[in-house]
Write a protein that holds these residues in place. Structure first.
Motif, mmCIF file in Angstrom:
data_model
loop_
_atom_site.group_PDB
_atom_site.id
_atom_site.type_symbol
_atom_site.label_atom_id
_atom_site.label_comp_id
_atom_site.label_asym_id
_atom_site.label_seq_id
_atom_site.Cartn_x
_atom_site.Cartn_y
_atom_site.Cartn_z
ATOM 1 N N ARG A 7 -18.751 -27.010 17.850
ATOM 2 C CA ARG A 7 -17.578 -27.029 16.866
ATOM 3 C C ARG A 7 -17.208 -25.532 16.460
ATOM 4 O O ARG A 7 -18.108 -24.487 16.770
ATOM 5 C CB ARG A 7 -18.057 -27.434 15.535
ATOM 6 C CG ARG A 7 -19.387 -27.267 14.774
ATOM 7 C CD ARG A 7 -19.634 -25.754 14.563
ATOM 8 N NE ARG A 7 -20.677 -25.454 13.584
ATOM 9 C CZ ARG A 7 -20.561 -24.202 13.078
ATOM 10 N NH1 ARG A 7 -19.929 -23.278 13.369
ATOM 11 N NH2 ARG A 7 -21.575 -23.705 12.158
ATOM 12 N N ALA A 9 -15.719 -23.228 13.469
ATOM 13 C CA ALA A 9 -15.360 -23.345 11.842
ATOM 14 C C ALA A 9 -15.016 -22.249 11.224
ATOM 15 O O ALA A 9 -15.594 -21.662 10.595
ATOM 16 C CB ALA A 9 -16.678 -23.793 11.400
ATOM 17 N N PRO A 10 -13.661 -22.063 11.457
ATOM 18 C CA PRO A 10 -12.944 -21.013 10.570
ATOM 19 C C PRO A 10 -12.576 -20.930 9.279
ATOM 20 O O PRO A 10 -12.605 -22.167 9.003
ATOM 21 C CB PRO A 10 -11.612 -20.742 11.607
ATOM 22 C CG PRO A 10 -11.140 -21.947 11.968
ATOM 23 C CD PRO A 10 -12.636 -22.745 12.173
ATOM 24 N N SER A 11 -12.609 -20.024 8.540
ATOM 25 C CA SER A 11 -12.342 -20.063 7.094
ATOM 26 C C SER A 11 -10.954 -19.613 6.947
ATOM 27 O O SER A 11 -10.432 -18.607 7.733
ATOM 28 C CB SER A 11 -13.116 -19.172 6.161
ATOM 29 O OG SER A 11 -14.459 -19.608 6.574
ATOM 30 N N GLU A 43 -12.997 -24.415 7.024
ATOM 31 C CA GLU A 43 -14.174 -24.037 6.047
ATOM 32 C C GLU A 43 -13.390 -23.464 4.760
ATOM 33 O O GLU A 43 -13.290 -22.208 4.564
ATOM 34 C CB GLU A 43 -15.093 -23.133 6.409
ATOM 35 C CG GLU A 43 -15.908 -23.822 7.650
ATOM 36 C CD GLU A 43 -17.489 -23.652 7.764
ATOM 37 O OE1 GLU A 43 -17.878 -22.400 7.525
ATOM 38 O OE2 GLU A 43 -18.156 -24.628 8.074
ATOM 39 N N TYR A 194 -21.361 -21.933 0.882
ATOM 40 C CA TYR A 194 -21.248 -21.686 2.462
ATOM 41 C C TYR A 194 -22.501 -22.335 3.039
ATOM 42 O O TYR A 194 -22.430 -23.154 3.925
ATOM 43 C CB TYR A 194 -21.066 -20.303 3.110
ATOM 44 C CG TYR A 194 -21.665 -20.005 4.326
ATOM 45 C CD1 TYR A 194 -20.792 -20.841 5.350
ATOM 46 C CD2 TYR A 194 -22.746 -19.408 4.871
ATOM 47 C CE1 TYR A 194 -21.064 -20.792 6.812
ATOM 48 C CE2 TYR A 194 -23.036 -19.349 6.162
ATOM 49 C CZ TYR A 194 -22.395 -20.016 6.939
ATOM 50 O OH TYR A 194 -22.613 -19.985 8.576
ATOM 51 N N VAL A 198 -21.759 -25.882 5.316
ATOM 52 C CA VAL A 198 -22.009 -25.599 6.613
ATOM 53 C C VAL A 198 -23.137 -26.499 7.272
ATOM 54 O O VAL A 198 -22.978 -27.073 8.220
ATOM 55 C CB VAL A 198 -22.247 -24.128 7.205
ATOM 56 C CG1 VAL A 198 -23.674 -23.783 7.015
ATOM 57 C CG2 VAL A 198 -21.635 -23.855 8.377
ATOM 58 N N ARG A 212 -21.946 -19.171 17.217
ATOM 59 C CA ARG A 212 -21.010 -18.632 16.039
ATOM 60 C C ARG A 212 -21.600 -17.186 16.346
ATOM 61 O O ARG A 212 -22.574 -16.760 17.088
ATOM 62 C CB ARG A 212 -21.378 -18.865 14.824
ATOM 63 C CG ARG A 212 -22.877 -18.920 14.311
ATOM 64 C CD ARG A 212 -23.056 -19.802 12.970
ATOM 65 N NE ARG A 212 -24.529 -19.755 12.568
ATOM 66 C CZ ARG A 212 -25.104 -20.464 11.632
ATOM 67 N NH1 ARG A 212 -24.312 -21.327 11.032
ATOM 68 N NH2 ARG A 212 -26.395 -20.630 11.398
ATOM 69 N N LEU A 216 -23.924 -14.275 11.708
ATOM 70 C CA LEU A 216 -24.603 -15.449 11.014
ATOM 71 C C LEU A 216 -26.185 -15.846 11.465
ATOM 72 O O LEU A 216 -26.862 -16.645 11.061
ATOM 73 C CB LEU A 216 -23.650 -16.429 11.136
ATOM 74 C CG LEU A 216 -22.504 -16.282 10.360
ATOM 75 C CD1 LEU A 216 -21.428 -17.431 10.723
ATOM 76 C CD2 LEU A 216 -22.836 -16.176 8.822
HETATM 77 N N1 GLU Z 1 -16.789 -20.302 8.408
HETATM 78 C C1 GLU Z 1 -17.477 -19.323 8.904
HETATM 79 C C2 GLU Z 1 -16.720 -18.018 9.083
HETATM 80 O O1 GLU Z 1 -15.320 -18.242 9.372
HETATM 81 C C3 GLU Z 1 -18.394 -19.543 10.076
HETATM 82 C C4 GLU Z 1 -19.287 -20.685 9.869
HETATM 83 C C5 GLU Z 1 -20.497 -20.916 11.002
HETATM 84 O O2 GLU Z 1 -19.793 -21.137 12.211
HETATM 85 O O3 GLU Z 1 -21.488 -21.300 10.934
HETATM 86 O O4 GLU Z 1 -17.096 -16.930 9.129
#
Ligand code: GLU
Length: 279
Positions: A7, A9-11, A43, A194, A198, A212, A216
């Protein structure tokens, strides 16, 4: 073997930049190589900073990059109930506690204590003011909910995760959740965080491979704790290198010349983007 699930998962609180392009393309490439599925998740729990126009531009940039994803796209703001339910189970087990401290109060509590530790993100560790048994002070304000990390670690015992290295080999990484202290799992203004959303979403969507950015990496320790407490499956991780700006720092949402829409308007092609991110 179950089919791998990846996946991105952008904010939606800013336009995508080259760092996002690397992440999205790596996820797609790895999914393709392994015969896996590729999901997109928005997200947007931060309802103040998330904007529909950013989401629209993210979808547009990703399609332009040639990515195709399964529908419907999971949008976190539509699932607050699920996060609240998970938090309730942690409340019932005494693993979280309400915290009414403001940032200013936290700062005041550690003021003058030299060498006070920071978490891996550089934020001072919560000094535990509201940790049970709570002090006598009662403040009439909506609380945030913090994980009692000491208690959580007592329940989980030592944790590790499997990290895929850049060369494709795997490594077992010992998690260090204590380095985060009592993290916030539900914010005062949002019924989740978050870390909580997540972790739950990766499990609910059957994500087997979390790919990612390196930024992170340390947060994975908190995610392993939550997965264990909530009896969720454990994905495999790959934390990729970060794309740095001309100033040598990690790209930010306000990244001007590295924003994908700027590069596109300068006639960049997908092959140029792949080259720029080293793929
Ligand atoms: N939504 C997070 C971001 O844009 C990424 C989360 C993830 O990949 O775990 O930084």
């Amino acid at each position: 073997m179950t089919q791998p699930v990846f996946r991105f998962a952008p904010s939606p609180n800013g336009p995508l930049h080259l760092g996002h392009a690397l992440s999205a393309l790596l996820n797609r490439d790895m999914a393709e190589e392994m015969g896996g599925r590729f999901l997109l998740r928005i997200e947007d729990i931060d309802t103040e900073r998330s904007r529909p126009e950013f989401e629209a531009s993210i979808l547009d940039d990703l399609s332009w990059l040639g990515l195709r994803w399964e529908r419907p796209v999971r949008r976190q703001s539509e699932h607050f109930r699920e996060y609240v339910e998970a938090l309730e189970t942690l409340k019932a087990r005494g693993l979280v506690y309400p915290c009414t401290c403001t940032r200013g109060e936290i700062r005041a509590a550690i003021d003058g204590k030299s060498g006070w530790p920071n978490d891996p993100d550089g934020t001072p560790i919560y000094p535990g003011t509201c940790r049970p048994p709570p002090g006598a002070m009662f403040v009439d304000r909506e609380p945030a909910w913090r994980l009692n990390m000491t208690k959580a670690i007592e329940e989980t015992g030592p944790l590790a995760w499997t990290e895929i290295r850049a060369d494709g080999s795997t490594e077992t990484i010992m998690a260090d959740p204590a380095a985060w202290g009592d993290v916030v799992l539900a914010r005062r203004d949002t019924p989740t965080s978050y870390h909580l959303s997540v972790t739950l979403d990766d499990a609910l969507q059957g994500v087997t491979h979390v790919v990612r950015g390196q930024d992170l990496y340390a947060a994975t320790a908190v995610h392993r704790v939550l997965q264990t407490l909530l009896r969720l499956p454990e994905p495999i991780y790959h934390h990729h290198r970060l794309i740095l700006g001309a100033d040598g720092r990690k790209l930010s949402k306000s990244a001007g010349s590295e924003a994908l829409h700027v590069l596109r308007s300068d006639a960049a092609r997908v092959a140029d983007i792949r080259r720029l991110v080293g793929l």
